[in-house]
Design an enzyme around this catalytic site. Structure first.
Site, short mmCIF file in Angstrom:
data_model
loop_
_atom_site.label_atom_id
_atom_site.label_comp_id
_atom_site.label_asym_id
_atom_site.label_seq_id
_atom_site.Cartn_x
_atom_site.Cartn_y
_atom_site.Cartn_z
CG ASP A 32 33.09 95.98 95.63
OD1 ASP A 32 32.67 96.85 96.43
OD2 ASP A 32 32.42 95.54 94.68
CG ASP A 213 29.04 94.56 92.59
OD1 ASP A 213 28.11 95.11 93.23
OD2 ASP A 213 30.20 94.45 93.04
C1 LIG Z 1 20.10 95.38 97.13
C2 LIG Z 1 21.56 95.05 96.89
C3 LIG Z 1 22.19 94.57 98.18
C4 LIG Z 1 23.68 94.32 98.01
C5 LIG Z 1 24.35 95.56 97.48
N1 LIG Z 1 25.74 95.28 97.30
C6 LIG Z 1 26.67 95.78 98.10
O1 LIG Z 1 26.40 96.54 99.00
C7 LIG Z 1 28.06 95.33 97.75
N2 LIG Z 1 28.96 95.55 98.86
C8 LIG Z 1 30.15 96.16 98.79
C9 LIG Z 1 30.68 96.16 100.04
N3 LIG Z 1 29.81 95.53 100.84
C10 LIG Z 1 28.76 95.16 100.09
C11 LIG Z 1 23.76 96.02 96.16
C12 LIG Z 1 22.27 96.27 96.34
#
Ligand SMILES: C[C@H]1CC[C@H](NC(=O)Cn2ccnc2)CC1
Length: 325
Positions: A32, A213
Protein backbone atom coordinates in the site's frame (compact mmCIF):
# COMPACT_ATOMS: atom_id res chain seq x y z
CA UNK A 1 20.44 -6.18 -3.30
CA UNK A 2 17.37 -6.21 -5.61
CA UNK A 3 14.33 -8.40 -6.09
CA UNK A 4 10.87 -8.89 -7.53
CA UNK A 5 7.62 -10.21 -6.06
CA UNK A 6 4.33 -11.12 -7.76
CA UNK A 7 1.26 -8.92 -7.19
CA UNK A 8 -1.73 -11.26 -7.42
CA UNK A 9 -5.14 -9.65 -8.05
CA UNK A 10 -8.13 -10.48 -5.90
CA UNK A 11 -11.56 -10.78 -7.55
CA UNK A 12 -12.38 -7.72 -9.74
CA UNK A 13 -8.80 -6.47 -9.10
CA UNK A 14 -10.19 -5.14 -5.79
CA UNK A 15 -6.67 -5.36 -4.31
CA UNK A 16 -3.37 -7.09 -5.05
CA UNK A 17 -1.67 -9.48 -2.63
CA UNK A 18 2.05 -10.34 -2.54
CA UNK A 19 3.68 -13.31 -0.73
CA UNK A 20 6.07 -12.07 1.97
CA UNK A 21 8.22 -14.07 4.42
CA UNK A 22 7.74 -12.63 7.92
CA UNK A 23 9.93 -14.40 10.48
CA UNK A 24 10.12 -17.33 8.06
CA UNK A 25 6.32 -17.56 7.70
CA UNK A 26 4.70 -16.71 4.33
CA UNK A 27 1.82 -14.22 4.47
CA UNK A 28 -0.02 -12.59 1.56
CA UNK A 29 0.13 -8.82 2.10
CA UNK A 30 -1.54 -5.86 0.38
CA UNK A 31 1.31 -3.49 -0.64
CA UNK A 32 0.00 0.00 0.00
CA UNK A 33 1.80 3.13 -1.25
CA UNK A 34 -0.88 5.13 0.64
CA UNK A 35 0.19 4.09 4.15
CA UNK A 36 3.39 3.37 6.10
CA UNK A 37 2.69 0.50 8.51
CA UNK A 38 3.63 -3.16 7.95
CA UNK A 39 0.99 -4.96 9.95
CA UNK A 40 -0.01 -8.63 9.96
CA UNK A 41 -2.63 -10.97 11.27
CA UNK A 42 -0.96 -12.82 14.11
CA UNK A 43 -1.37 -15.43 16.84
CA UNK A 44 -2.25 -12.41 18.99
CA UNK A 45 -5.32 -11.66 16.84
CA UNK A 46 -8.51 -13.08 18.39
CA UNK A 47 -9.53 -16.30 16.62
CA UNK A 48 -12.98 -14.78 16.04
CA UNK A 49 -11.31 -12.11 13.87
CA UNK A 50 -8.59 -14.18 12.21
CA UNK A 51 -10.05 -17.49 11.02
CA UNK A 52 -9.00 -18.18 7.44
CA UNK A 53 -6.01 -15.83 7.57
CA UNK A 54 -2.33 -16.84 7.68
CA UNK A 55 -0.95 -15.60 10.99
CA UNK A 56 2.47 -14.41 12.09
CA UNK A 57 3.64 -16.14 15.28
CA UNK A 58 6.16 -13.79 16.93
CA UNK A 59 7.17 -16.51 19.41
CA UNK A 60 9.20 -18.33 16.74
CA UNK A 61 11.64 -15.51 15.97
CA UNK A 62 10.18 -12.09 16.79
CA UNK A 63 11.81 -9.78 19.30
CA UNK A 64 9.12 -7.83 21.15
CA UNK A 65 9.46 -4.05 21.11
CA UNK A 66 7.89 -3.94 24.55
CA UNK A 67 5.57 -1.02 25.15
CA UNK A 68 5.36 -0.19 21.42
CA UNK A 69 1.86 0.00 19.99
CA UNK A 70 0.21 0.92 16.70
CA UNK A 71 -3.28 1.95 15.65
CA UNK A 72 -4.21 2.74 12.05
CA UNK A 73 -7.42 3.79 10.30
CA UNK A 74 -7.82 4.09 6.54
CA UNK A 75 -9.93 6.35 4.36
CA UNK A 76 -12.52 3.62 3.90
CA UNK A 77 -12.99 3.50 7.70
CA UNK A 78 -11.28 0.13 8.00
CA UNK A 79 -8.57 -0.18 10.63
CA UNK A 80 -6.43 -2.31 12.93
CA UNK A 81 -4.22 -2.02 16.01
CA UNK A 82 -1.75 -4.04 18.07
CA UNK A 83 1.81 -4.42 19.33
CA UNK A 84 5.22 -4.41 17.65
CA UNK A 85 8.02 -6.93 17.05
CA UNK A 86 11.33 -6.76 15.18
CA UNK A 87 11.85 -9.66 12.81
CA UNK A 88 13.32 -10.70 9.46
CA UNK A 89 11.15 -9.77 6.47
CA UNK A 90 11.91 -10.99 2.92
CA UNK A 91 10.18 -9.59 -0.17
CA UNK A 92 11.13 -11.11 -3.53
CA UNK A 93 14.52 -12.05 -2.12
CA UNK A 94 15.17 -8.59 -0.67
CA UNK A 95 15.88 -9.00 3.05
CA UNK A 96 15.25 -6.63 5.94
CA UNK A 97 17.09 -8.32 8.80
CA UNK A 98 15.24 -6.34 11.46
CA UNK A 99 11.95 -4.84 10.28
CA UNK A 100 9.19 -3.49 12.54
CA UNK A 101 6.41 -6.08 12.24
CA UNK A 102 3.15 -4.76 13.66
CA UNK A 103 1.16 -7.72 15.03
CA UNK A 104 -2.59 -7.12 15.09
CA UNK A 105 -4.50 -7.63 18.32
CA UNK A 106 -7.64 -6.18 16.73
CA UNK A 107 -8.84 -5.76 13.10
CA UNK A 108 -12.01 -4.22 11.61
CA UNK A 109 -14.65 -6.32 9.88
CA UNK A 110 -13.46 -5.42 6.35
CA UNK A 111 -10.09 -7.05 7.10
CA UNK A 112 -11.66 -9.92 9.04
CA UNK A 113 -13.85 -10.76 6.03
CA UNK A 114 -11.16 -10.64 3.32
CA UNK A 115 -9.56 -13.97 4.24
CA UNK A 116 -7.04 -13.78 1.36
CA UNK A 117 -5.51 -10.68 2.98
CA UNK A 118 -3.05 -11.38 5.82
CA UNK A 119 -2.07 -7.76 6.37
CA UNK A 120 -0.60 -4.65 4.75
CA UNK A 121 2.91 -3.59 3.77
CA UNK A 122 3.06 0.21 3.71
CA UNK A 123 5.19 1.92 1.06
CA UNK A 124 4.34 5.58 1.75
CA UNK A 125 6.81 7.80 3.63
CA UNK A 126 7.73 6.64 7.14
CA UNK A 127 6.65 10.02 8.53
CA UNK A 128 3.09 8.67 8.65
CA UNK A 129 3.93 5.38 10.40
CA UNK A 130 1.62 5.05 13.43
CA UNK A 131 3.90 3.19 15.91
CA UNK A 132 4.26 4.83 19.33
CA UNK A 133 6.25 5.85 21.33
CA UNK A 134 8.86 5.57 18.55
CA UNK A 135 7.85 5.80 14.87
CA UNK A 136 9.20 2.92 12.71
CA UNK A 137 10.39 2.74 9.08
CA UNK A 138 8.62 1.10 6.17
CA UNK A 139 10.13 -1.99 4.57
CA UNK A 140 11.41 0.18 1.70
CA UNK A 141 12.99 2.74 4.04
CA UNK A 142 14.53 -0.10 6.09
CA UNK A 143 16.23 -1.71 3.06
CA UNK A 144 16.71 1.23 0.67
CA UNK A 145 20.34 1.80 1.70
CA UNK A 146 21.10 -1.80 0.64
CA UNK A 147 19.27 -1.62 -2.73
CA UNK A 148 21.22 -1.38 -6.00
CA UNK A 149 19.07 1.70 -6.68
CA UNK A 150 16.95 3.46 -4.03
CA UNK A 151 13.67 2.87 -5.87
CA UNK A 152 10.85 0.40 -6.36
CA UNK A 153 8.56 -0.05 -9.36
CA UNK A 154 4.89 -1.01 -9.54
CA UNK A 155 3.46 -2.96 -12.46
CA UNK A 156 -0.11 -3.94 -11.54
CA UNK A 157 -2.15 -5.68 -14.24
CA UNK A 158 -5.82 -6.20 -15.06
CA UNK A 159 -6.94 -9.67 -14.04
CA UNK A 160 -3.50 -11.22 -13.91
CA UNK A 161 -0.36 -11.13 -11.77
CA UNK A 162 1.87 -8.06 -11.97
CA UNK A 163 5.03 -7.29 -9.99
CA UNK A 164 6.64 -5.01 -7.42
CA UNK A 165 10.39 -4.71 -8.17
CA UNK A 166 12.89 -3.35 -5.64
CA UNK A 167 16.25 -1.79 -6.55
CA UNK A 168 16.04 -1.80 -10.35
CA UNK A 169 14.00 -0.77 -13.39
CA UNK A 170 13.06 -3.60 -15.79
CA UNK A 171 12.84 -1.83 -19.13
CA UNK A 172 10.83 -4.71 -20.63
CA UNK A 173 7.86 -3.82 -18.39
CA UNK A 174 6.88 -0.58 -20.09
CA UNK A 175 6.52 0.99 -23.52
CA UNK A 176 7.79 4.39 -24.62
CA UNK A 177 9.67 6.55 -22.14
CA UNK A 178 9.34 7.16 -18.38
CA UNK A 179 8.11 10.68 -17.54
CA UNK A 180 9.23 11.90 -14.11
CA UNK A 181 7.42 14.43 -11.92
CA UNK A 182 8.42 15.90 -8.54
CA UNK A 183 6.81 14.51 -5.37
CA UNK A 184 5.50 16.55 -2.40
CA UNK A 185 6.21 14.55 0.76
CA UNK A 186 4.66 16.86 3.40
CA UNK A 187 1.55 14.65 3.82
CA UNK A 188 3.60 11.44 3.74
CA UNK A 189 2.13 10.32 0.40
CA UNK A 190 3.62 9.93 -3.09
CA UNK A 191 1.86 13.18 -4.00
CA UNK A 192 2.23 15.09 -7.27
CA UNK A 193 0.37 17.42 -9.61
CA UNK A 194 -1.53 15.87 -12.50
CA UNK A 195 -2.83 17.86 -15.45
CA UNK A 196 -5.74 17.91 -17.87
CA UNK A 197 -8.20 15.03 -18.20
CA UNK A 198 -10.03 14.24 -21.46
CA UNK A 199 -12.48 11.67 -22.84
CA UNK A 200 -13.83 11.42 -26.39
CA UNK A 201 -11.49 14.35 -27.24
CA UNK A 202 -13.44 16.56 -24.83
CA UNK A 203 -11.82 18.40 -21.91
CA UNK A 204 -12.96 17.22 -18.48
CA UNK A 205 -10.93 19.81 -16.57
CA UNK A 206 -7.70 19.58 -14.58
CA UNK A 207 -7.04 16.78 -12.08
CA UNK A 208 -4.49 18.70 -9.93
CA UNK A 209 -3.09 17.44 -6.60
CA UNK A 210 -3.02 13.63 -6.65
CA UNK A 211 -1.50 10.65 -4.87
CA UNK A 212 -0.40 7.32 -6.39
CA UNK A 213 -2.07 4.80 -4.08
CA UNK A 214 -1.77 1.04 -4.68
CA UNK A 215 -3.90 0.44 -1.56
CA UNK A 216 -6.98 2.08 -3.06
CA UNK A 217 -9.02 0.19 -5.64
CA UNK A 218 -10.58 2.99 -7.66
CA UNK A 219 -9.82 6.49 -8.99
CA UNK A 220 -11.26 9.33 -6.90
CA UNK A 221 -11.20 12.47 -9.04
CA UNK A 222 -12.39 16.10 -8.62
CA UNK A 223 -16.20 16.24 -8.74
CA UNK A 224 -16.18 18.49 -11.85
CA UNK A 225 -13.95 16.05 -13.74
CA UNK A 226 -16.02 13.07 -12.58
CA UNK A 227 -19.37 14.54 -13.59
CA UNK A 228 -17.99 15.70 -16.95
CA UNK A 229 -16.77 12.14 -17.57
CA UNK A 230 -20.09 10.47 -16.74
CA UNK A 231 -22.00 13.06 -18.80
CA UNK A 232 -20.54 11.09 -21.72
CA UNK A 233 -22.05 7.78 -20.64
CA UNK A 234 -25.78 7.62 -21.40
CA UNK A 235 -27.82 6.20 -18.54
CA UNK A 236 -25.16 6.94 -15.92
CA UNK A 237 -26.32 8.24 -12.53
CA UNK A 238 -24.69 9.13 -9.23
CA UNK A 239 -26.60 6.70 -7.03
CA UNK A 240 -26.59 7.21 -3.26
CA UNK A 241 -27.99 3.68 -3.02
CA UNK A 242 -25.06 2.16 -4.93
CA UNK A 243 -22.58 4.52 -3.23
CA UNK A 244 -21.43 6.28 -6.39
CA UNK A 245 -21.73 6.56 -10.17
CA UNK A 246 -23.29 3.57 -11.92
CA UNK A 247 -24.28 2.97 -15.54
CA UNK A 248 -25.79 0.20 -17.70
CA UNK A 249 -23.21 -2.62 -17.96
CA UNK A 250 -23.60 -2.60 -21.76
CA UNK A 251 -22.88 1.15 -22.00
CA UNK A 252 -20.05 2.44 -24.18
CA UNK A 253 -17.50 3.50 -21.53
CA UNK A 254 -14.94 5.96 -22.98
CA UNK A 255 -11.20 5.75 -22.37
CA UNK A 256 -9.94 8.26 -19.80
CA UNK A 257 -6.85 10.31 -20.66
CA UNK A 258 -4.78 12.23 -18.10
CA UNK A 259 -1.76 14.48 -18.65
CA UNK A 260 1.20 13.91 -16.30
CA UNK A 261 4.47 15.75 -16.80
CA UNK A 262 3.16 16.98 -20.15
CA UNK A 263 2.56 13.46 -21.47
CA UNK A 264 -0.88 11.87 -21.98
CA UNK A 265 -1.65 8.50 -20.37
CA UNK A 266 -4.74 6.36 -21.05
CA UNK A 267 -6.95 4.29 -18.75
CA UNK A 268 -9.02 2.01 -21.03
CA UNK A 269 -12.79 2.36 -20.67
CA UNK A 270 -13.04 -1.34 -19.86
CA UNK A 271 -11.09 -0.75 -16.63
CA UNK A 272 -13.65 1.92 -15.69
CA UNK A 273 -16.52 -0.51 -16.25
CA UNK A 274 -15.51 -1.91 -12.90
CA UNK A 275 -17.98 -4.37 -11.35
CA UNK A 276 -21.68 -5.26 -11.40
CA UNK A 277 -23.44 -2.86 -9.05
CA UNK A 278 -26.19 -5.33 -8.14
CA UNK A 279 -26.99 -9.02 -8.39
CA UNK A 280 -28.97 -8.51 -11.62
CA UNK A 281 -25.75 -7.42 -13.33
CA UNK A 282 -27.74 -4.79 -15.21
CA UNK A 283 -26.02 -1.75 -13.65
CA UNK A 284 -22.24 -1.52 -13.28
CA UNK A 285 -20.21 0.48 -10.75
CA UNK A 286 -17.75 3.02 -12.16
CA UNK A 287 -14.00 2.82 -11.61
CA UNK A 288 -13.96 6.63 -11.47
CA UNK A 289 -15.70 8.20 -8.46
CA UNK A 290 -15.73 11.72 -6.95
CA UNK A 291 -13.07 12.68 -4.39
CA UNK A 292 -15.69 14.44 -2.23
CA UNK A 293 -14.36 15.03 1.28
CA UNK A 294 -10.87 13.70 0.51
CA UNK A 295 -9.20 16.97 -0.49
CA UNK A 296 -7.04 15.50 -3.25
CA UNK A 297 -7.27 13.01 -6.10
CA UNK A 298 -6.47 9.35 -5.46
CA UNK A 299 -5.09 7.43 -8.43
CA UNK A 300 -5.69 3.86 -7.27
CA UNK A 301 -5.44 0.46 -8.93
CA UNK A 302 -7.88 1.23 -11.80
CA UNK A 303 -5.33 3.85 -12.96
CA UNK A 304 -2.17 2.04 -11.89
CA UNK A 305 -2.97 -1.19 -13.76
CA UNK A 306 -2.65 0.78 -17.01
CA UNK A 307 0.79 2.09 -15.98
CA UNK A 308 4.35 1.25 -15.03
CA UNK A 309 5.32 3.52 -12.10
CA UNK A 310 8.75 4.21 -10.57
CA UNK A 311 8.73 5.28 -6.90
CA UNK A 312 12.15 6.91 -6.85
CA UNK A 313 14.20 8.03 -3.84
CA UNK A 314 17.56 7.88 -5.65
CA UNK A 315 18.07 11.58 -4.91
CA UNK A 316 17.21 13.81 -1.97
CA UNK A 317 14.12 14.92 -3.95
CA UNK A 318 11.76 11.94 -4.32
CA UNK A 319 10.06 11.68 -7.69
CA UNK A 320 7.53 9.50 -9.53
CA UNK A 321 8.14 8.07 -12.99
CA UNK A 322 5.19 7.17 -15.22
CA UNK A 323 5.16 5.03 -18.35
CA UNK A 324 2.46 3.19 -20.28
CA UNK A 325 2.57 -0.61 -19.85
C1 LIG B 1 -13.12 7.55 -0.34
C2 LIG B 1 -11.89 6.68 -0.51
C3 LIG B 1 -12.23 5.24 -0.12
C4 LIG B 1 -11.00 4.35 -0.20
C5 LIG B 1 -9.90 4.93 0.66
N1 LIG B 1 -8.75 4.09 0.54
C6 LIG B 1 -8.35 3.29 1.52
O1 LIG B 1 -8.91 3.27 2.60
C7 LIG B 1 -7.14 2.47 1.18
N2 LIG B 1 -7.01 1.35 2.09
C8 LIG B 1 -5.89 1.01 2.75
C9 LIG B 1 -6.18 -0.08 3.50
N3 LIG B 1 -7.46 -0.40 3.27
C10 LIG B 1 -7.95 0.50 2.40
C11 LIG B 1 -9.52 6.34 0.24
C12 LIG B 1 -10.75 7.23 0.32
Amino acid sequence: QSGSVAANPEQYDESYLCPVQVGGQTLNLDFDTGSADLWVFSTLTPASESTGHAKYNPKTSGKAKSGYTWNISYGDNSGASGTVYADKVVVGGVTATSQAVEAATSVSTQFMQDTDNDGLLGLAFSTINTVQPQQQTTFFDTVKGTLAKKLFTVDLKAGTAGTYDFGYIDNSKYSGTITYVPVKTTNGFWEFTAGAATANNRSLGSVGDAIADTGTTLMYLPTAVTSAYYAQISGSTNSADAGGYIFPCDADVPDFHIAIGGKSFTVPGEYINFTPADNSGEQCFGGIQPNTGIGFTILGDVFLKAMFVVFDQTTSAPRLGFAAQ
